[in-house]
Design a protein around this motif. Structure first.
Motif, short mmCIF file in Angstrom:
data_model
loop_
_atom_site.label_atom_id
_atom_site.label_comp_id
_atom_site.label_asym_id
_atom_site.label_seq_id
_atom_site.Cartn_x
_atom_site.Cartn_y
_atom_site.Cartn_z
N MET A 31 0.83 -1.20 0.00
CA MET A 31 0.00 0.00 0.00
C MET A 31 0.87 1.26 0.00
N VAL A 48 -11.07 9.98 -3.00
CA VAL A 48 -12.15 9.74 -2.02
C VAL A 48 -13.35 9.11 -2.72
N LEU A 93 -17.43 10.18 1.53
CA LEU A 93 -16.71 9.68 2.70
C LEU A 93 -17.68 9.02 3.67
N MET A 148 -18.88 5.80 2.39
CA MET A 148 -17.82 4.80 2.51
C MET A 148 -17.75 4.25 3.94
N GLY A 176 -6.68 1.56 5.54
CA GLY A 176 -5.80 2.47 4.80
C GLY A 176 -6.59 3.39 3.90
N MET A 177 -7.53 2.80 3.16
CA MET A 177 -8.37 3.60 2.25
C MET A 177 -9.15 4.64 3.03
N LEU A 178 -9.74 4.19 4.15
CA LEU A 178 -10.61 5.08 4.92
C LEU A 178 -9.82 6.26 5.48
N LEU A 211 -6.92 7.49 4.46
CA LEU A 211 -6.45 8.36 3.38
C LEU A 211 -7.58 9.28 2.92
N ALA A 212 -8.76 8.68 2.75
CA ALA A 212 -9.91 9.47 2.30
C ALA A 212 -10.31 10.50 3.35
N ALA A 213 -10.28 10.10 4.63
CA ALA A 213 -10.67 11.02 5.70
C ALA A 213 -9.71 12.21 5.75
#
Lengths: 328, 380
Positions: free
Chosen positions: A96, A227, A279, A282, B137-139, B141-143
């Motif tokens: 990642m 996002v 967000l 998600m 990780g995705m969450l 980064l998005a936050a």
């Protein structure tokens, strides 16, 4: 003349469907969330921008070139970074962070390219540019409003036919479902993965070149969409490309429509919270429905909830009756 | 009056260079140590580090000035951010002969930043302890991306992309001679970094540190021996976020301004990850070494950039991005454990264990047992 929010919804939803489809393809094969995916979108943005401003080629004509460039970049990333690292036994977190590194490197490359454009062609706004004017209109609406959804339909149909009607597509599905078994049957799983990455990068760049017909682009233009793209893929369950298309449509549409309603009701200050909508979707999806929309068995859900709903209503009806009797 | 000397070497002011280097090093060290606590020891891949640092900076930068204006009775015309260029000089003038108010303002800002970081960490920890690494990780980064959009768009906090000025809390010291302020700040920051380092070392060498690694390596096994992994992960995220917020607040006071553009994902998420991977995850000494190597490299490139930029047609920053990205991927491929690898916690030798067992039977030798376990801890 169609209202602005309708066209916004159509373009936004279609493009995010296309982007989420590509991201899910990469996740299906390598099981790593690709943080550099936004930069593939930026490749499309810059291809469209540069070819339009220097050669007067409109983005529809340059979309195939963008597709190829994005696809090549994507394959290069897969072969040059991810495959090498995973062969050396890197952990998921290491992979990642490697994709994040690739994203940063891409931002650097776009920066250099935009400096080059400024020097060579005197394009002063090459770091952040306004939408490119559309080359045609139909019934008073910009062409992209038709082209974006049609492209999404064609791509989804093509992927569907590829996966279900062609031998290579069946091999692709097998490689995703069970790589070891696919290898036993003589499928070259590596080639399949490379092809999946090729398509993914291509779709991203293609949607990027359409994106700048509608909204501004720039060096981090694609990275800033991460996002929405991740939210769409997560909503689709990260395991189904049709789910991803559905997720993209829902995310794109809800972002535009909810913002529109909120702007009308609450005033212009809500505009900056627009990105909060994907967000929130998600977060809720991850906590409530971690396998996404496609994991719901709609028929069973409806059939199984129907009797309980009916009995609840009956109980409610009787208690109201009882209350009414006491009252009288 | 003290004036920082100027020593030139190859046309580079060595003293100036060292001060800048050590200041940045201390900041990077603090933030990367907290990331090491989260990602290295506990296995929480925080890809949203920038959010916590920026939150602390924004809170401290915005609240300290408003607090000072309130205490000193400066007229804000009901619009602090709008009249910032009139308000800050008045506050600075008052602060320059009021050391106690300056120090308490600094402490107020830093503690507030810690509180804001902790609250944000708590908010993030709710999904964080329930999700798999990749989803998390995705969450995050998005936050973090969303948080930056809010900071740049929502003007009441720090004036959006324009940013706001912050009171100068070091003005009372030597009348704000250029250079001396930097040295004083470096001392403050150095002490802070040292404390954070000692704290992190203390934590990871304690039984709690071994629990963290147990949770990271095998959640199920640690749960089976009665460790509450959810609560421990939450605590780690909260503590790490609070310390990150404090680092952000300190940098804000040093820079004298705060804006949404100060806090980029590249610097405060990506570079922090580079430091941890370069130095060695789950090894605080390694991270300290990694932070120094990285900061030195960064400042050296900056110096070269400064001297050679006129001759290069493109912005050298972009080359820096590509260079450090390539460096990170190279480390991951060639030496994924970093400069100093994680030291395994070995089982104690049988003789030591027997002595501990004997001593725990006999209360007279309890003291000796303490000595043994302390020695073994520091060895492992």
């Amino acid at each position: 003349m169609v209202e602005a929010f309708v066209t916004d919804t159509i373009v936004y939803a279609s493009l995010f469907g296309l982007m989420a489809l590509g991201l899910t393809l990469t996740y299906l094969t390598t099981k790593v969330p690709n943080f550099a995916y936004g930069s593939f979108v930026t490749i499309g943005m810059y291809t469209a921008f540069a070819l339009y401003r220097t050669q007067k080629i409109n983005p529809y004509a340059s979309a195939p070139i963008a597709f190829l460039l994005g696809a090549v970049a994507s394959v290069a990333m897969y072969l040059g970074v991810l495959r090498i690292l995973s062969k050396r036994g890197s952990s998921l977190v290491a992979l990642m962070i490697a994709t994040l590194a690739v994203d940063i490197a891409f931002v650097g490359i776009f920066g250099i390219y935009s400096d080059y454009l400024t020097l060579r062609y005197a394009l002063i706004n090459s770091k952040y540019f306004y939408p490119i004017p559309d080359s045609f209109t139909l019934f008073g609406t910009a062409g992209i409003v038709y082209v974006a959804p049609i492209s999404l339909c064609i791509v989804t149909l093509a992927v569907f036919l590829l996966l279900t009607r062609s031998k290579f597509g069946v091999a692709m599905r097998a490689s995703v479902e069970n790589p070891s078994l696919a290898r036993v049957l003589g499928i070259n799983v590596e080639n399949v993965y490379v092809f999946a990455w090729f398509l993914a990068g291509g779709f991203a760049a293609m949607s990027g070149s359409y994106y700048v017909l509608w909204l501004p682009g720039g060096i981090t233009g694609g990275s800033n969409l991460i996002v929405e793209i991740f939210a769409a893929s997560v909503l689709g369950g990260l395991a189904s490309i049709y789910g991803a298309v559905l997720g993209g449509l829902v995310i794109g549409a809800s972002e535009v429509l909810v913002t529109k309603v909120a702007l009308d009701r609450l005033g212009s200050w809500v505009g900056i919270y627009q990105k909060g909508i994907p967000l929130i979707i998600m977060v809720v999806t991850l906590l409530v429905l971690p396998k996404g929309l496609t994991s719901i068995n709609w028929r069973r859900t409806l059939v199984s909830t129907y009797p309980s709903v009916r009995s609840e209503l009956r109980r409610l009806y009787h208690s109201i009756l009882k209350l009414a009797r006491i009252g009288s | 009056m003290a004036v920082v000397p100027i020593v030139q070497l190859f046309g580079i002011d060595i003293v100036r260079f060292s001060i800048d280097l050590l200041t940045l090093y201390s900041l990077f060290l603090v933030v990367s140590l907290t990331l090491n606590l989260e990602a290295g020891y506990t296995g929480v891949p925080n890809f949203g580090k920038v959010m916590f640092v920026a939150a602390g900076a924004a809170a401290a930068g915005s609240a300290s000035g408003q607090f000072a204006a309130l205490v000193l009775g400066v007229n804000t015309h009901g619009n602090y951010n709008g009249f910032i260029y009139q308000i800050i000089p008045q506050i600075d003038a008052a602060l320059s002969n009021n050391p106690w108010l300056s120090i308490s303002l600094l402490l107020f800002g830093v503690l507030l930043a810690a509180a804001v970081g902790a609250v944000l960490g708590f908010a993030v920890s709710y999904p964080a302890i329930r999700l798999r690494e990749d989803y998390l990780g995705m969450l995050l980064l998005a936050a973090a991306q969303f948080f930056q959009i809010i900071l740049s768009g929502y003007e009441p906090i720090i004036g959006g992309t324009q940013g706001i000025e912050v009171p100068n809390v070091f003005g009372w010291f030597f009348g704000d001679v250029i250079g001396v302020r930097d040295v004083v700040f470096l001392l403050v920051l150095g002490v802070f970094a040292l404390l954070v380092f000692l704290y992190c070392e203390k934590v990871v060498r304690s039984p709690l540190g071994r629990t963290l690694r147990a949770i990271r390596d095998n959640e199920l096994a640690s749960r089976s021996v009665g460790k509450n992994d959810v609560a421990i992960r939450r605590k780690v995220i909260i503590v790490a976020s609070a310390i990150s917020g404090m680092a952000g607040a300190l940098l804000t006071f040093y820079l004298g301004s705060v804006g949404s553009e100060t806090w980029t994902r590249v610097t405060w998420t990506f570079w922090i990850w580079v430091i941890v991977i370069l130095g060695g995850a789950a090894n605080n000494a390694g991270v300290a070494l990694g932070a120094f190597s990285f900061t030195f490299l960064l400042k050296a490139v900056d110096q070269v950039k400064f001297n050679f930029q006129p001759f290069i047609p493109i912005d050298v920053n972009w080359l820096e991005y590509i260079m450090f990205a390539a460096l990170l991927i190279a480390i991951l491929a060639i030496r994924p454990e970093g400069m100093l690898r994680e030291k395994p916690t070995l089982t104690m030798p049988r003789s030591v264990l027997e002595r501990i067992m004997e001593s725990s039977v006999d209360p007279v030798e309890n003291n000796q047992q303490g000595n043994h376990s302390a020695r073994v801890d520091s060895a492992g």
